[in-house]
Design a protein around this motif. Sequence first.
Motif, PDB file in Angstrom:
ATOM      1  N   LEU A  67      12.497  13.751   5.452  1.00 23.43           N
ATOM      2  CA  LEU A  67      12.888  12.724   4.496  1.00 23.43           C
ATOM      3  C   LEU A  67      11.627  11.959   4.142  1.00 23.43           C
ATOM      4  O   LEU A  67      10.914  11.504   5.029  1.00 23.43           O
ATOM      5  N   ARG A  68      11.330  11.855   2.845  1.00 22.44           N
ATOM      6  CA  ARG A  68      10.126  11.153   2.395  1.00 22.44           C
ATOM      7  C   ARG A  68      10.514   9.992   1.493  1.00 22.44           C
ATOM      8  O   ARG A  68      11.313  10.156   0.574  1.00 22.44           O
ATOM      9  N   ILE A  69       9.919   8.832   1.748  1.00 19.92           N
ATOM     10  CA  ILE A  69      10.096   7.665   0.906  1.00 19.92           C
ATOM     11  C   ILE A  69       8.699   7.267   0.435  1.00 19.92           C
ATOM     12  O   ILE A  69       7.798   7.073   1.254  1.00 19.92           O
ATOM     13  N   ARG A  70       8.524   7.167  -0.872  1.00 15.79           N
ATOM     14  CA  ARG A  70       7.216   6.876  -1.452  1.00 15.79           C
ATOM     15  C   ARG A  70       7.337   5.817  -2.535  1.00 15.79           C
ATOM     16  O   ARG A  70       8.373   5.697  -3.185  1.00 15.79           O
ATOM     17  N   GLY A  71       6.244   5.102  -2.765  1.00 11.39           N
ATOM     18  CA  GLY A  71       6.140   4.222  -3.919  1.00 11.39           C
ATOM     19  C   GLY A  71       5.692   5.038  -5.113  1.00 11.39           C
ATOM     20  O   GLY A  71       5.593   6.264  -5.049  1.00 11.39           O
ATOM     21  N   ILE A  72       5.409   4.379  -6.227  1.00  2.49           N
ATOM     22  CA  ILE A  72       4.983   5.089  -7.439  1.00  2.49           C
ATOM     23  C   ILE A  72       3.724   5.894  -7.167  1.00  2.49           C
ATOM     24  O   ILE A  72       3.621   7.061  -7.509  1.00  2.49           O
ATOM     25  N   ILE A  73       2.738   5.264  -6.547  1.00  2.00           N
ATOM     26  CA  ILE A  73       1.467   5.924  -6.264  1.00  2.00           C
ATOM     27  C   ILE A  73       1.519   6.633  -4.911  1.00  2.00           C
ATOM     28  O   ILE A  73       0.972   7.702  -4.731  1.00  2.00           O
ATOM     29  N   LEU A  75       0.253   5.460  -2.075  1.00  2.00           N
ATOM     30  CA  LEU A  75      -0.886   5.134  -1.207  1.00  2.00           C
ATOM     31  C   LEU A  75      -0.508   4.141  -0.117  1.00  2.00           C
ATOM     32  O   LEU A  75      -0.931   4.272   1.023  1.00  2.00           O
ATOM     33  N   ILE A  76       0.278   3.153  -0.463  1.00  2.00           N
ATOM     34  CA  ILE A  76       0.604   2.078   0.466  1.00  2.00           C
ATOM     35  C   ILE A  76       2.046   2.186   0.945  1.00  2.00           C
ATOM     36  O   ILE A  76       2.324   2.127   2.134  1.00  2.00           O
ATOM     37  N   VAL A  77       2.965   2.349   0.003  1.00  2.00           N
ATOM     38  CA  VAL A  77       4.381   2.440   0.327  1.00  2.00           C
ATOM     39  C   VAL A  77       4.726   3.906   0.563  1.00  2.00           C
ATOM     40  O   VAL A  77       4.853   4.682  -0.378  1.00  2.00           O
ATOM     41  N   ARG A  78       4.853   4.283   1.839  1.00  2.00           N
ATOM     42  CA  ARG A  78       5.271   5.646   2.145  1.00  2.00           C
ATOM     43  C   ARG A  78       5.679   5.764   3.608  1.00  2.00           C
ATOM     44  O   ARG A  78       5.137   5.112   4.483  1.00  2.00           O
ATOM     45  N   LYS A  79       6.672   6.595   3.819  1.00  2.00           N
ATOM     46  CA  LYS A  79       7.164   6.875   5.159  1.00  2.00           C
ATOM     47  C   LYS A  79       7.778   8.269   5.144  1.00  2.00           C
ATOM     48  O   LYS A  79       8.532   8.615   4.237  1.00  2.00           O
ATOM     49  N   THR A  80       7.459   9.075   6.126  1.00  5.19           N
ATOM     50  CA  THR A  80       8.008  10.415   6.274  1.00  5.19           C
ATOM     51  C   THR A  80       8.703  10.501   7.625  1.00  5.19           C
ATOM     52  O   THR A  80       8.117  10.133   8.640  1.00  5.19           O
ATOM     53  N   VAL A  81       9.947  10.964   7.617  1.00  4.99           N
ATOM     54  CA  VAL A  81      10.716  11.112   8.851  1.00  4.99           C
ATOM     55  C   VAL A  81      11.149  12.572   8.952  1.00  4.99           C
ATOM     56  O   VAL A  81      11.899  13.057   8.102  1.00  4.99           O
ATOM     57  N   PRO A  82      10.699  13.298   9.981  1.00  6.00           N
ATOM     58  CA  PRO A  82      11.164  14.681  10.167  1.00  6.00           C
ATOM     59  C   PRO A  82      12.669  14.705  10.448  1.00  6.00           C
ATOM     60  O   PRO A  82      13.185  13.845  11.160  1.00  6.00           O
ATOM     61  N   ILE A  83      13.371  15.664   9.878  1.00  4.18           N
ATOM     62  CA  ILE A  83      14.829  15.774  10.055  1.00  4.18           C
ATOM     63  C   ILE A  83      15.190  15.894  11.527  1.00  4.18           C
ATOM     64  O   ILE A  83      16.157  15.287  11.988  1.00  4.18           O
ATOM     65  N   GLU A  84      14.409  16.659  12.304  1.00  2.00           N
ATOM     66  CA  GLU A  84      14.732  16.827  13.723  1.00  2.00           C
ATOM     67  C   GLU A  84      14.526  15.548  14.533  1.00  2.00           C
ATOM     68  O   GLU A  84      14.989  15.441  15.670  1.00  2.00           O
ATOM     69  N   ASN A  85      13.858  14.543  13.961  1.00  2.55           N
ATOM     70  CA  ASN A  85      13.642  13.264  14.649  1.00  2.55           C
ATOM     71  C   ASN A  85      14.712  12.237  14.294  1.00  2.55           C
ATOM     72  O   ASN A  85      14.713  11.142  14.832  1.00  2.55           O
ATOM     73  N   ILE A  86      15.648  12.564  13.420  1.00  2.00           N
ATOM     74  CA  ILE A  86      16.692  11.613  13.035  1.00  2.00           C
ATOM     75  C   ILE A  86      17.852  11.721  14.021  1.00  2.00           C
ATOM     76  O   ILE A  86      18.475  12.780  14.155  1.00  2.00           O
ATOM     77  N   ALA A  87      18.135  10.623  14.721  1.00  5.01           N
ATOM     78  CA  ALA A  87      19.246  10.594  15.665  1.00  5.01           C
ATOM     79  C   ALA A  87      20.569  10.407  14.929  1.00  5.01           C
ATOM     80  O   ALA A  87      21.568  11.052  15.251  1.00  5.01           O
ATOM     81  N   SER A  88      20.595   9.504  13.935  1.00  6.67           N
ATOM     82  CA  SER A  88      21.801   9.265  13.148  1.00  6.67           C
ATOM     83  C   SER A  88      21.442   8.467  11.900  1.00  6.67           C
ATOM     84  O   SER A  88      20.330   7.959  11.781  1.00  6.67           O
TER      85      SER A  88
END
Length: 145
Positions: A67-73, A75-88
């Motif tokens: 799962l990837r969350i990004r801002g427009i660019i 560079l600053i706003v971003r977070k990646t969460v691997p599916i196998e690391n999601i508990a719920s």
Amino acid sequence: MALYEERLTSRVFQIIMLVPIIAMFAGLYATYQAGEGVEIMLATTIGVTVLLLDVMAIKIEIDERELRIRGIIGLIVRKTVPIENIASFEVREGWTSCYGTVHFTLPGRACVTIRQKKGWTVSFTTNKPEELAAVLATLGVPRAP
């Protein structure tokens, strides 16, 4: 290939973010006219403009691996969460109804909280909560009780 993709924006928020950008360019012009501190003001203006442009929209993507969350660019706003690391995950109505250690919010229909097996909770807003929940359930991620 993305199983789910959404871009979340707010026109009101984008207009509000343009005010400091315009002010920074006015300040840059004033320092240029004064002939002092132009380099510092230029660097500050570029930095603030990149930051504010990055927070004007959120792009959410889900594929088979992450799962990837990004801002427009992205560079600053971003977070990646691997599916196998999601508990719920949990979906709540209203964009102000949830919180996480890492929180991405713009006005939207619902808010999603991702609890990781290792790491912080991540929350973000969405306008398509049913579709997002269906994709996460398809990938084997359980809903929080």
